[in-house]
Scaffold this active site. Structure first.
Site, PDB file in Angstrom:
ATOM      1  N   ARG A  55     -12.630  16.888  31.914  1.00  0.00           N
ATOM      2  CA  ARG A  55     -13.417  18.124  30.916  1.00  0.00           C
ATOM      3  C   ARG A  55     -14.114  19.407  31.239  1.00  0.00           C
ATOM      4  O   ARG A  55     -13.334  19.797  32.327  1.00  0.00           O
ATOM      5  CB  ARG A  55     -14.340  16.948  30.451  1.00  0.00           C
ATOM      6  CG  ARG A  55     -14.766  16.603  31.761  1.00  0.00           C
ATOM      7  CD  ARG A  55     -16.415  16.984  32.720  1.00  0.00           C
ATOM      8  NE  ARG A  55     -16.849  18.310  31.652  1.00  0.00           N
ATOM      9  CZ  ARG A  55     -17.333  19.699  31.993  1.00  0.00           C
ATOM     10  NH1 ARG A  55     -16.859  19.867  33.525  1.00  0.00           N
ATOM     11  NH2 ARG A  55     -18.242  20.070  31.817  1.00  0.00           N
ATOM     12  N   GLY A  56     -14.042  20.382  30.095  1.00  0.00           N
ATOM     13  CA  GLY A  56     -14.849  21.258  30.211  1.00  0.00           C
ATOM     14  C   GLY A  56     -13.704  22.179  29.542  1.00  0.00           C
ATOM     15  O   GLY A  56     -12.719  22.014  29.575  1.00  0.00           O
ATOM     16  N   GLN A 200     -23.715  16.141  32.832  1.00  0.00           N
ATOM     17  CA  GLN A 200     -22.419  17.112  32.999  1.00  0.00           C
ATOM     18  C   GLN A 200     -23.534  17.266  33.911  1.00  0.00           C
ATOM     19  O   GLN A 200     -23.254  18.109  35.036  1.00  0.00           O
ATOM     20  CB  GLN A 200     -22.075  17.721  32.615  1.00  0.00           C
ATOM     21  CG  GLN A 200     -20.666  16.875  31.805  1.00  0.00           C
ATOM     22  CD  GLN A 200     -21.624  16.317  30.048  1.00  0.00           C
ATOM     23  OE1 GLN A 200     -22.744  16.252  29.660  1.00  0.00           O
ATOM     24  NE2 GLN A 200     -20.811  16.502  29.229  1.00  0.00           N
ATOM     25  N   ASP A 241     -17.413  26.711  24.557  1.00  0.00           N
ATOM     26  CA  ASP A 241     -16.169  25.976  24.345  1.00  0.00           C
ATOM     27  C   ASP A 241     -15.092  25.811  22.583  1.00  0.00           C
ATOM     28  O   ASP A 241     -13.583  26.290  22.642  1.00  0.00           O
ATOM     29  CB  ASP A 241     -16.783  24.584  23.780  1.00  0.00           C
ATOM     30  CG  ASP A 241     -16.910  23.826  24.216  1.00  0.00           C
ATOM     31  OD1 ASP A 241     -18.040  23.433  24.456  1.00  0.00           O
ATOM     32  OD2 ASP A 241     -16.022  22.431  25.353  1.00  0.00           O
ATOM     33  N   LYS A 252     -22.228  22.492  24.459  1.00  0.00           N
ATOM     34  CA  LYS A 252     -21.917  20.974  24.516  1.00  0.00           C
ATOM     35  C   LYS A 252     -24.042  20.887  24.040  1.00  0.00           C
ATOM     36  O   LYS A 252     -24.736  21.875  23.746  1.00  0.00           O
ATOM     37  CB  LYS A 252     -23.409  20.794  26.293  1.00  0.00           C
ATOM     38  CG  LYS A 252     -23.310  19.467  26.393  1.00  0.00           C
ATOM     39  CD  LYS A 252     -22.361  18.006  25.756  1.00  0.00           C
ATOM     40  CE  LYS A 252     -20.724  18.124  26.366  1.00  0.00           C
ATOM     41  NZ  LYS A 252     -20.212  17.607  25.590  1.00  0.00           N
TER      42      LYS A 252
HETATM   43  O1  MRU Z   1     -18.054  17.490  26.974  1.00  0.00           O
HETATM   44  P1  MRU Z   1     -17.399  18.098  27.439  1.00  0.00           P
HETATM   45  O2  MRU Z   1     -18.127  18.308  29.211  1.00  0.00           O
HETATM   46  O3  MRU Z   1     -16.019  19.158  28.380  1.00  0.00           O
HETATM   47  O4  MRU Z   1     -18.668  20.031  27.435  1.00  0.00           O
HETATM   48  C1  MRU Z   1     -18.623  21.013  28.581  1.00  0.00           C
HETATM   49  C2  MRU Z   1     -18.903  21.614  27.415  1.00  0.00           C
HETATM   50  O5  MRU Z   1     -19.052  21.478  26.709  1.00  0.00           O
HETATM   51  C3  MRU Z   1     -19.292  23.597  28.482  1.00  0.00           C
HETATM   52  O6  MRU Z   1     -20.200  23.440  28.832  1.00  0.00           O
HETATM   53  C4  MRU Z   1     -18.085  23.937  27.716  1.00  0.00           C
HETATM   54  O7  MRU Z   1     -16.669  23.706  28.566  1.00  0.00           O
HETATM   55  C5  MRU Z   1     -18.261  25.752  28.649  1.00  0.00           C
HETATM   56  S1  MRU Z   1     -17.232  25.735  29.937  1.00  0.00           S
HETATM   57  C6  MRU Z   1     -16.159  25.548  29.799  1.00  0.00           C
END
Ligand code: MRU
Length: 361
Positions: A55-56, A200, A241, A252
């Site tokens: 993820r990320g 997270q 994102d 997020k």
């Molecule tokens: O749902 P996730 O864990 O994939 O969300 C990730 C986030 O919102 C991070 O803060 C985001 O990807 C920024 S860093 C790549």
């Protein structure tokens, strides 16, 4: 990133490729277990993205690129028409998660690579996927270099979710300047929002900071305003994102309220993101699709039970109605600067972002 496993310190990337095998750190199990999941087919890689083993924004972008590389090798082995096979893999991978634009950029780049090299489309997709991974790594490293000077000695920095090495190949975005500041001997403290529902912050960001020996404390999501009002937060750094052309961005769930609180308390609010997270086709935050995830993520909490087994605990009535938006939009006016691999972008974003993306002279 350096990881302590079995008493030894080893270097890992979040995700890497060995021929058709794609390996990734299982992010559902940290900090309790350090395990690697490996996939052989693009369908399995798509499922790993959907179920958040990986993820990320950056990491799922690279995972999607590697999924396309797997699909290219599968088409070759099955003697299928490569274009048709890649198109169908692209459709599957695009449906995994809608918000982070890195995933869509990666898939499109791999498709274009196949189109552009008709004599050897498989090799072309493989090298494009590898190039995406290397660019991700280099962009994260450079974000650290551009972000570090913004961090004063003694800074108390608030971050949300995980925009660390685990959200990319290595280094991360929000955590990259923090790592460098710490390596240079600055005394910093990171306040880590726990980031309900999937935690997270508490599970992944805290684990990364622990591996690096960077001082931190996890706080509940509701405590950010408390610390800001007491003057105990000097700056906020988060990831993104998807960033729209006017500087509105998706991140997020909970990021928006942290940005509003930072403005109310006169605290600089930075967004660290590489070019791959900017969307040249998106004019503002109203045009970003925001993922809604399963109700189960809110009803259950996941962790170690008293006998040390990973387990799920129901924390409300099993049929309690819940809502679970995974991302929100923060308007551009709250952003002090975007820390990118080419430098820090400042307002007016509707001019500096298109210029950064090479869309304006
Ligand atoms: O749902 P996730 O864990 O994939 O969300 C990730 C986030 O919102 C991070 O803060 C985001 O990807 C920024 S860093 C790549």
């Amino acid at each position: 990133m350096r990881v302590k496993v079995g008493g030894e310190v080893k270097e890992f990337r979040t995700i890497w490729r060995e021929g058709r095998l794609v390996h990734m750190i299982d992010q559902r199990k940290l900090p309790h277990k350090f395990e690697i999941v490996s996939t052989w087919r693009h369908e399995e890689t798509a499922e790993a993205i959907r179920s958040m083993i990986v993820r990320g924004a950056g990491a799922i972008g690279v995972a999607a690129a590697y999924g396309m590389a797997q699909a290219a090798l599968e088409a070759e082995e099955l003697k299928e028409d490569i274009r048709t096979y890649l198109e169908s893999a692209a459709t599957l991978l695009r449906r995994t998660r809608p918000t982070a634009v890195n995933l869509f950029h990666s898939i499109d780049r791999c498709l274009r690579a196949a189109e552009g090299h008709l004599e050897n489309p498989v090799m072309s997709v493989l090298s494009e996927a590898d190039a995406i991974a290397e660019e991700d790594l280099e962009a994260s490293r450079r974000i650290g270099e551009f972000g570090n000077p913004l961090i004063p000695d003694g800074a108390r920095i608030l971050t949300h979710c995980n925009a660390g090495a685990l959200a990319f190949i290595d280094y991360g975005t929000a955590l990259s300047p923090i790592r460098l500041a710490h390596q240079q001997g600055k005394r910093i403290l990171v306040l880590v929002d726990e980031t309900r529902p999937r935690l997270q912050g508490a599970m992944l960001t805290a684990w990364e900071l622990e591996q690096e020996g960077i001082p931190y404390a996890v706080i509940v999501d509701n405590a950010a305003g408390y610390y800001m009002r007491r003057g105990e937060v000097d700056m906020v750094i988060v990831g993104a994102d998807r960033v729209a052309l006017n500087g509105d961005f998706a991140n997020k769930i909970g990021t928006y309220e942290k940005a509003v609180l930072a403005a109310e308390n006169g605290i600089p609010f930075y967004v660290a993101a590489p070019k791959m997270t900017f969307d040249p086709n998106c004019k503002d935050g109203d045009h970003i699709e925001l993922e809604e995830r399963s109700e189960e993520e809110v009803r259950y909490i996941y962790g170690l039970n008293e006998v040390g087994e990973l387990s799920r605990i129901l924390i409300m009535g099993k049929d309690t109605p819940v809502r679970n938006p995974s991302f929100d939009i923060t308007p551009a006016r709250y952003v002090t600067g975007f820390i990118t691999e080419n430098g820090v972008l400042r307002p007016p974003y509707s001019e500096t972002i298109p210029r950064f993306l090479g869309l304006k002279g």
